[in-house]
Motif scaffolding. Sequence first.
Motif, PDB file in Angstrom:
ATOM      1  N   GLY A  39       0.952  -1.095   0.206  1.00 14.94           N
ATOM      2  CA  GLY A  39       0.152   0.132  -0.022  1.00 14.94           C
ATOM      3  C   GLY A  39       1.005   1.214  -0.114  1.00 14.94           C
ATOM      4  N   SER A  40       0.437   2.238  -0.735  1.00 18.78           N
ATOM      5  CA  SER A  40       1.403   3.550  -0.790  1.00 18.78           C
ATOM      6  C   SER A  40       0.341   4.728  -1.083  1.00 18.78           C
ATOM      7  N   SER A 415       4.861   0.512   3.999  1.00 23.57           N
ATOM      8  CA  SER A 415       4.033  -0.567   4.047  1.00 23.57           C
ATOM      9  C   SER A 415       3.003  -0.564   5.289  1.00 23.57           C
ATOM     10  N   PRO A 416       1.440  -0.363   5.127  1.00 22.56           N
ATOM     11  CA  PRO A 416       0.661  -0.126   6.332  1.00 22.56           C
ATOM     12  C   PRO A 416       0.958  -0.965   7.434  1.00 22.56           C
ATOM     13  N   ARG A 417       1.207  -2.139   7.173  1.00 20.66           N
ATOM     14  CA  ARG A 417       1.752  -3.117   8.447  1.00 20.66           C
ATOM     15  C   ARG A 417       2.556  -2.509   9.263  1.00 20.66           C
ATOM     16  N   PHE A 418       3.721  -1.897   8.684  1.00 23.42           N
ATOM     17  CA  PHE A 418       4.803  -1.273   9.467  1.00 23.42           C
ATOM     18  C   PHE A 418       4.495   0.090   9.853  1.00 23.42           C
ATOM     19  N   VAL A 419       3.736   0.957   9.116  1.00 20.87           N
ATOM     20  CA  VAL A 419       3.466   2.088   9.608  1.00 20.87           C
ATOM     21  C   VAL A 419       2.617   2.264  10.750  1.00 20.87           C
ATOM     22  N   ASN A 420       1.674   1.179  10.817  1.00 17.53           N
ATOM     23  CA  ASN A 420       1.040   1.224  12.007  1.00 17.53           C
ATOM     24  C   ASN A 420       1.377   0.466  13.231  1.00 17.53           C
ATOM     25  N   ASP A 421       2.637   0.302  13.091  1.00 19.63           N
ATOM     26  CA  ASP A 421       3.576  -0.608  14.286  1.00 19.63           C
ATOM     27  C   ASP A 421       4.158   0.551  14.996  1.00 19.63           C
ATOM     28  N   LEU A 430       3.352   9.582  10.147  1.00 20.27           N
ATOM     29  CA  LEU A 430       4.593   9.919   9.547  1.00 20.27           C
ATOM     30  C   LEU A 430       5.005   8.759   8.545  1.00 20.27           C
ATOM     31  N   GLU A 431       4.117   8.411   7.856  1.00 25.13           N
ATOM     32  CA  GLU A 431       4.355   7.377   6.774  1.00 25.13           C
ATOM     33  C   GLU A 431       5.035   8.093   5.457  1.00 25.13           C
ATOM     34  N   LEU A 662       9.402  -2.076  -4.247  1.00 26.90           N
ATOM     35  CA  LEU A 662       9.687  -0.617  -4.831  1.00 26.90           C
ATOM     36  C   LEU A 662       8.778  -0.245  -5.837  1.00 26.90           C
ATOM     37  N   LYS A 663       8.386  -1.082  -6.642  1.00 24.79           N
ATOM     38  CA  LYS A 663       7.399  -0.836  -7.581  1.00 24.79           C
ATOM     39  C   LYS A 663       5.828  -0.397  -7.162  1.00 24.79           C
ATOM     40  N   THR A 664       5.680  -0.812  -6.095  1.00 19.02           N
ATOM     41  CA  THR A 664       4.396  -0.659  -5.578  1.00 19.02           C
ATOM     42  C   THR A 664       4.241   0.805  -4.721  1.00 19.02           C
ATOM     43  N   LEU A 665       5.407   1.547  -4.521  1.00 10.36           N
ATOM     44  CA  LEU A 665       5.209   2.870  -3.898  1.00 10.36           C
ATOM     45  C   LEU A 665       5.012   3.822  -4.792  1.00 10.36           C
TER      46      LEU A 665
END
Length: 665
Positions: A39-40, A415-421, A430-431, A662-665
């Motif tokens: 996700g980006s 990554s939403p998983r790490f952004v929300n950690d 701060l994503e 990186l293609k997904t960002l």
Amino acid sequence: MTVRKHSRIAHSRIATLAVIVGMATSAAIAAAAEFPLLGSSRGGHRWFDFCEGKPDGALLPAEPRSLVQPGVSDGRAVHFNTWWKNCHADPELVGEHAQPKTCGELRAFWTRGKILMRGNGTVGEGTFFAGTTATRGVSAQTFNELWRAWGLPERPDNFDLLVAQRYGLPMGAERNPYPLAGEDPNQTNGGSGQLAAAMTQLRKADGSWTGELSFKCHLCHSGQVGEPEEGEGLGLLYGSGTGLHDIALFWRELGALGVPGGQAGIAFSLFGTSRGTNNAQFGNITGFPYPQDLARRPTQGAGWLQSGSTASMDTPAWWNVGHRPVKFADGILPADAVRVDMAFYLLDGNHGQDADYWLLSTKAPKYPLAIDRALAEKGAIVFHAKNLWGEGLDNPVPKPKGGNGSCASCHGAYSPRFVNDRTYLADPVLEGVASNVVPIRIIGTDTARLDAMNEDVQQSNGGAWAGYPETTNRTDVPDCGSQNREELRGDREPGYLAPPLYGVWATAPYFHNGSLPDVWSVLKAEDRPKIWRRRSTPAPLDQAGSVVMGYDTSVARAYDGEKLGWKYDEITCGEGTLPVVECDPLNPGAEDPLAQQALAEIYGNALLTWNAGQAPVYTQWTPGQIEDRKIYNTHLFSQGNEGHEFTSVLTDAERRALIEYLKTL
């Protein structure tokens, strides 16, 4: 608002977040794991996302970057060591144009900025050295004669396309008119010709056309990625920084037609040795010491004269600006010090604010080719969680302070998983924020830019108009001068700022000097070409061999999805380069030849010597010489491709996964 209040508010919120993190339970951590790996937001600025569909009266949330303050990343996986400064905290500095408080005010800034920056012949747009008031430039009559400088027998029917190709100036779909020979622009709605986005026809305040052409920021900052039919948002990309231009060639040929000095004087500072590079960040030249500086620091004049040149640089993408608390390759100025962004327009701070909010709204294009999502998910984990200095890896490069040793540690979490950690970021807003200046002993990339911005230059720039000299050394507002002065930098070592990575697939070439053609080369140093040339657009069949084409921007023809960058050809020493002087024919992979080492001593220690060597000489280049300017030679001053070698511990499988992510960002 004073610095003390500003700091107290920021630290209060940080303290609250720290309490929240301290109370985190295993259930909260498990909840973060439920977020997707991919996700980006594709960059831009959170305010524009927030205001989508909301009324003008909607109040804006806090500036996300304002959270980037000392202590916010302590003990977390993503590390910050440079801080947000609100350079518009004092109303006396900006009059009525303080930061917007509502979606309506934000939209008003954006609307003014769009006119200023995009223009296309609109009254109120900005141009080089004249702001919004220019009435003189390069005459359309001279422009119409450029084909003579190309050595053609007559004006070609596709003249506008060839101008864009020859000089690397992307053409937009919107009308951007100029008058052809014999046309009155005021009788033809500006004229029948179509200018590239880097140029505009000037207009008077009453709306009448002048027939004079001028230049805009897009000369260096904007490019083309793909054809419009190849994917959503492709084609002309404002602020993509994709390194297409050859300013040296453009001004040389304008000069040959009798356009000396004037606005073309910018060429003296922007000329580069290779197509796609420029010297736009020559802050040491403009940072000359004033008498009051010399009275306080007598050595400053000598230090300035011995600072050398920053030389070849590659402009970064605008869509990442909204995730950078500080800016430029070395993080020299706060992101909110917007005057410098309009330096070539010579506008006041109010106009700078308008332009800033327009470019903050730009978004990275989506990757147009197929993505292996399963591999990308593996890459997301490698990017955010693999410690490059982990046990058994024996990384030869010293480990930087802070963070978890991953790519995200410097470049930010996406990554939403790490952004929300909360072990990664203090707040999900701060994503994608990257605010980590990596010491030169760790990043190891070409030092020319860093060396030129020595402490004496930093001190001069601390009070330069491009920053905010009226805030320097004040205690009631943030110091918005050079952030790399010793008194502000403290124990943070000099180095280069790790950029956010939204749309990274579209921003090749890489490093601050554009020395690497693709992401694979960034991740695997041993595979880096020493001398290389990006491929060119095929010429029309009936013009092959008689016209110069620019770099090929077609994704279908010229993009390498496996290496993530534009296709290129590796060049041998002597093929468009001068053996012994510019490369070693017997050992192409060796250190720079002695001649280049000697030149580096001169260029790196004497102000303006490199620039003088690139000064415009209005004689015609042969087609072969023009083609040779497409060669990137890493042996030349400021163009080294060393550094970022801590990724040597990755496996090829991990590199492929990272590239797919990186293609997904």
